[in-house]
Design an enzyme around this catalytic site. Sequence first.
Site, PDB file in Angstrom:
ATOM      1  CE1 TYR A  67      -4.214   1.341  -0.251  1.00  0.00           C
ATOM      2  CE2 TYR A  67      -3.576   2.708   1.615  1.00  0.00           C
ATOM      3  CZ  TYR A  67      -4.456   2.415   0.583  1.00  0.00           C
ATOM      4  OH  TYR A  67      -5.565   3.210   0.399  1.00  0.00           O
ATOM      5  CE  LYS A  84      -6.991   6.294   0.361  1.00  0.00           C
ATOM      6  NZ  LYS A  84      -7.959   7.106  -0.390  1.00  0.00           N
TER       7      LYS A  84
END
Length: 256
Positions: A156, A163
């Site tokens: 990720y 994020k």
Amino acid sequence: MDLLKGKRAVIFGVANERSIAWAISEALHAEGAELAFTYAGEILEKRVRPLAEGIGAKIILPCDVTKDDEIDKVFQTLKQEWGSLDILVHAIAFAAKEDLSNPYVLTGRSGFHLALDVSAYSLVALTRHAAALMEGRSGSILTMTYMGSEKVVPNYNVMGVAKAALEASVRYLAYDLGPRGIRVNAISAGPIKTLAAAGISGFKEMLHYSSERAPLKRNITAEEVARTAVYLLSDMAGAVTGEIVHVDAGYNIMGM
Ligand code: NAP
């Protein structure tokens, strides 16, 4: 139930019928909201326009969120056509493919900037424009995040860092706009098979791993995210702002 009757919402992030933003759009429409859509490029217009028109949308505009002039144009049109706005849905993220498979330590400057610009800064820019149309209307803003901001999720990478910036932005924006009656929240969703998800190396394993370990022993659906979105965007969540609400079958609570 008409929870959103008379409300006007602009949706950023529909790529196709599997998009989380599309599930949210259908749920907002079912609750009586009027919707406007943006799409990120000509290829996407072919997919977004029929979907949007199918639920009666009349405002369907191009918007690459890295381009200030395109953002300006969307909100100018909304001002002309609607005069005001109640809801902004931000469901946009992007990182270069190699940055979602190589070790994070190899992330270059341009890949870092791109991911943070599209996935985090865009919320700040869109919120600033939206808030100007929300004066006196108890506006509500929603973005989409993932637990890779809080804990390491292999591959990720830079998206997890983006994020984290997005989630911090939710809190700062909620603080700035609270006195004007505007709420800003995020949903932290468990993995769902979408176009964006397909770009993450090992996404299938993520699905398998979370369904095995989540307390509810399953994955989630975009429709479940959409129902939480209706709650957060409606007066039912009138005192909720600056929150990151997990819709992940409970996965995030687990230690071991
Ligand atoms: P999706 O259908 O691929 O939606 C992502 C959207 O972002 C697409 O419409 C994409 O357009 C748009 N986008 C990318 N770059 C853009 C740009 N420069 N300007 C404007 N739009 C741009 O995937 P999704 O899974 O529904 O993603 C929606 C949000 O949910 C994202 O923030 C994602 O991180 C988040 N989320 C997803 C999951 C999951 O497992 N799927 C879990 C938690 C959170 P293009 O296709 O043209 O790039």
